[in-house]
Design an enzyme around this catalytic site. Structure first.
Site, PDB file in Angstrom:
ATOM      1  N   GLY A  46       0.847  -1.201   0.000  1.00 46.71           N
ATOM      2  CA  GLY A  46       0.000   0.000   0.000  1.00 46.71           C
ATOM      3  C   GLY A  46       0.878   1.244   0.000  1.00 46.71           C
ATOM      4  O   GLY A  46       0.578   2.246   0.652  1.00 46.71           O
ATOM      5  N   GLY A  73      -0.228   5.187  -1.294  1.00 46.98           N
ATOM      6  CA  GLY A  73      -1.217   6.017  -0.609  1.00 46.98           C
ATOM      7  C   GLY A  73      -0.577   7.181   0.133  1.00 46.98           C
ATOM      8  O   GLY A  73       0.615   7.450  -0.008  1.00 46.98           O
ATOM      9  N   GLN A  74      -1.410   7.857   0.939  1.00 47.17           N
ATOM     10  CA  GLN A  74      -0.943   9.073   1.619  1.00 47.17           C
ATOM     11  C   GLN A  74       0.229   8.767   2.558  1.00 47.17           C
ATOM     12  O   GLN A  74       1.253   9.453   2.529  1.00 47.17           O
ATOM     13  CB  GLN A  74      -2.093   9.702   2.421  1.00 47.17           C
ATOM     14  CG  GLN A  74      -1.733  11.056   3.006  1.00 47.17           C
ATOM     15  CD  GLN A  74      -2.671  11.498   4.129  1.00 47.17           C
ATOM     16  OE1 GLN A  74      -3.442  10.704   4.666  1.00 47.17           O
ATOM     17  NE2 GLN A  74      -2.613  12.767   4.485  1.00 47.17           N
ATOM     18  N   ASP A 120       2.067  -1.881  -4.417  1.00 41.51           N
ATOM     19  CA  ASP A 120       0.693  -1.363  -4.408  1.00 41.51           C
ATOM     20  C   ASP A 120      -0.020  -1.901  -5.634  1.00 41.51           C
ATOM     21  O   ASP A 120       0.616  -2.516  -6.505  1.00 41.51           O
ATOM     22  CB  ASP A 120       0.713   0.186  -4.423  1.00 41.51           C
ATOM     23  CG  ASP A 120      -0.543   0.786  -3.804  1.00 41.51           C
ATOM     24  OD1 ASP A 120      -1.656   0.450  -4.267  1.00 41.51           O
ATOM     25  OD2 ASP A 120      -0.431   1.577  -2.855  1.00 41.51           O
ATOM     26  N   ILE A 121      -1.339  -1.656  -5.731  1.00 39.00           N
ATOM     27  CA  ILE A 121      -2.030  -1.971  -6.991  1.00 39.00           C
ATOM     28  C   ILE A 121      -2.063  -0.731  -7.888  1.00 39.00           C
ATOM     29  O   ILE A 121      -2.502  -0.792  -9.025  1.00 39.00           O
ATOM     30  CB  ILE A 121      -3.484  -2.488  -6.772  1.00 39.00           C
ATOM     31  CG1 ILE A 121      -4.244  -1.596  -5.795  1.00 39.00           C
ATOM     32  CG2 ILE A 121      -3.506  -3.938  -6.357  1.00 39.00           C
ATOM     33  CD1 ILE A 121      -5.736  -1.845  -5.773  1.00 39.00           C
ATOM     34  N   ASP A 171      -1.507  -7.051  -5.134  1.00 38.51           N
ATOM     35  CA  ASP A 171      -2.752  -6.826  -4.402  1.00 38.51           C
ATOM     36  C   ASP A 171      -2.530  -7.288  -2.963  1.00 38.51           C
ATOM     37  O   ASP A 171      -1.998  -8.381  -2.731  1.00 38.51           O
ATOM     38  CB  ASP A 171      -3.853  -7.672  -5.078  1.00 38.51           C
ATOM     39  CG  ASP A 171      -5.235  -7.391  -4.504  1.00 38.51           C
ATOM     40  OD1 ASP A 171      -5.341  -7.137  -3.288  1.00 38.51           O
ATOM     41  OD2 ASP A 171      -6.201  -7.432  -5.286  1.00 38.51           O
ATOM     42  N   TYR A 198     -14.984   1.115   9.087  1.00 38.18           N
ATOM     43  CA  TYR A 198     -13.522   1.309   9.182  1.00 38.18           C
ATOM     44  C   TYR A 198     -13.070   1.132  10.637  1.00 38.18           C
ATOM     45  O   TYR A 198     -12.121   0.399  10.922  1.00 38.18           O
ATOM     46  CB  TYR A 198     -13.207   2.712   8.664  1.00 38.18           C
ATOM     47  CG  TYR A 198     -11.782   3.174   8.816  1.00 38.18           C
ATOM     48  CD1 TYR A 198     -10.733   2.521   8.164  1.00 38.18           C
ATOM     49  CD2 TYR A 198     -11.483   4.304   9.572  1.00 38.18           C
ATOM     50  CE1 TYR A 198      -9.431   2.984   8.286  1.00 38.18           C
ATOM     51  CE2 TYR A 198     -10.188   4.773   9.688  1.00 38.18           C
ATOM     52  CZ  TYR A 198      -9.165   4.107   9.048  1.00 38.18           C
ATOM     53  OH  TYR A 198      -7.877   4.565   9.157  1.00 38.18           O
ATOM     54  N   LYS A 252     -10.656  -1.703  12.246  1.00 37.07           N
ATOM     55  CA  LYS A 252      -9.420  -1.356  12.957  1.00 37.07           C
ATOM     56  C   LYS A 252      -9.448  -1.935  14.372  1.00 37.07           C
ATOM     57  O   LYS A 252      -8.437  -2.429  14.869  1.00 37.07           O
ATOM     58  CB  LYS A 252      -9.216   0.161  12.995  1.00 37.07           C
ATOM     59  CG  LYS A 252      -8.838   0.760  11.656  1.00 37.07           C
ATOM     60  CD  LYS A 252      -7.485   0.248  11.185  1.00 37.07           C
ATOM     61  CE  LYS A 252      -7.092   0.756   9.814  1.00 37.07           C
ATOM     62  NZ  LYS A 252      -5.893   0.091   9.272  1.00 37.07           N
TER      63      LYS A 252
HETATM   64  C1  AKB Z   1      -9.754   8.894   8.219  1.00 37.98           C
HETATM   65  O1  AKB Z   1     -10.178  10.057   8.306  1.00 37.98           O
HETATM   66  O2  AKB Z   1     -10.441   7.931   7.890  1.00 37.98           O
HETATM   67  C2  AKB Z   1      -8.299   8.637   8.586  1.00 37.98           C
HETATM   68  C3  AKB Z   1      -8.174   8.215  10.014  1.00 37.98           C
HETATM   69  C4  AKB Z   1      -8.363   9.191  11.092  1.00 37.98           C
HETATM   70  O3  AKB Z   1      -7.891   7.074  10.263  1.00 37.98           O
HETATM   71  N1  AKB Z   1      -7.517   9.801   8.336  1.00 37.98           N
END
Ligand code: AKB
Length: 316
Positions: free
Chosen positions: A9, A12-13, A35-36, A51, A141, A145
């Site tokens: 990955g 990404g940022q 990364d992909i 991937d 998300y 996590k």
């Molecule tokens: C998001 O906004 O989803 C991320 C985070 C806080 O994990 N930047």
């Protein structure tokens, strides 16, 4: 054993800047980016398309390059994950299991996996959120996590896997574009301010969230991974704090650099996500265990962003 790092990955940022930070520290050839998607910026050193859910592909890279440490950054972030919860769960969990299993089988020595302030939810204490507290996330998300953190702790306890993690706040940097997060406004504001002297925030004026400047986040990540194993006591994930601000507060700082800067507010569906997250974070465990200390505050971050991004956008 020679250290060889794989970043999954990497386009990404965080990945863009982490690869640069790792290469500066360990040498370009010691860090394999993957990364992909193609990298956001041209970088020295190896890059492989793979991937994060392709176990065989990842295993082949590990064998070919003699990888010792894996940083797994591939994930759908908070806002994007809400659009496709099933895929977000699949990507965020499957990729973690692959890497944890490879570590359990002794194919890599050390794993880094990012968590987030998103593990916290509306019932969490909002100010100076403790390391150990109520965590009832309301986003897919956040759920992924939180579950991932527990799996990391489980693999460490049960199989001795050396996995380390940080609960990142919103991250702000000028070298790479964010994608799909609720805190992304704090990066977009700089681009729009420099180009158009105006920005419309998708969060309301007073929504205070924990944030961090990318150089601090990259340094923290590498410091945690390089800390002696016995100093890493939290095997779920570490709280990490930089500074907190609201859209209104960052607008005032941006206005110091951009005369006539105008901020408007049009909160969208990301407002509810932001409202469920803490306002500030207690990171005493990270400070005590492995010596974490941030360098940037809101003002010094804005000053540095402005200098670098103005140069980038003008030279282009
Ligand atoms: C998001 O906004 O989803 C991320 C985070 C806080 O994990 N930047």
């Amino acid at each position: 054993m020679t250290k060889k790092v794989l970043v999954i990955g990497s386009s990404g940022q965080i990945g863009t800047e982490l690869v640069e930070g790792l290469r500066a520290r360990f040498g370009a050839d010691h860090v394999v980016a993957s990364d992909i998607k193609e990298p956001q910026v041209k970088q020295d050193g190896p890059f492989v398309m793979v991937d994060a859910m392709d176990r065989r592909g990842i295993e082949r890279i590990i064998e070919k390059h003699g990888i010792t440490d894996v940083y797994l950054l591939a994930a759908l972030l908070s806002a994007t994950a809400e659009k496709d919860p099933a895929f977000a769960w699949k990507l965020n969990m499957e990729s973690l299991f692959i890497v944890l299993e490879l570590a359990r089988e002794g194919k890599v020595q050390k794993v880094y996996w990012p968590s987030s302030i998103a593990v916290f939810g509306p019932t969490t204490p909002k100010d100076a959120t403790p390391q150990h507290t109520i965590a009832e996330p309301s986003t897919v998300y956040g759920i992924s996590k939180q579950a991932g953190e527990q799996w990391c702790a489980y693999y460490h306890k049960r199989y001795g896997v050396d996995v380390r993690s940080i609960r990142y706040p919103g991250l702000i940097g000028w070298k790479s574009a964010p994608g799909g997060g609720t805190t992304d406004y704090a990066v977009h504001i700089f681009h729009e301010a420099i180009r158009h002297q105006a920005y419309t925030s998708f969060l309301s004026a007073g929504t205070t969230l924990p944030m961090m400047y990318m150089p601090d986040a990259i340094r923290a990540t590498i410091e945690l991974m390089e800390a002696p194993a016995d100093r890493v006591k939290e095997r779920t994930s570490y709280n990490l704090a930089g500074f907190s601000f609201s859209p209104q507060e960052i607008a005032a700082e941006v206005g110091r650099h951009i005369p006539g800067f105008r901020m408007d507010y049009a909160p969208d569906q990301r407002q509810a996500i932001a409202d469920s997250w803490p306002r500030s974070i207690d990171d005493r465990a990270a400070r005590a265990d492995w010596g974490w200390k941030p360098e940037y505050d809101l003002r010094s971050m804005v000053d540095d962003m402005m200098v670098n991004l103005k140069r980038e956008l003008v030279v282009g």
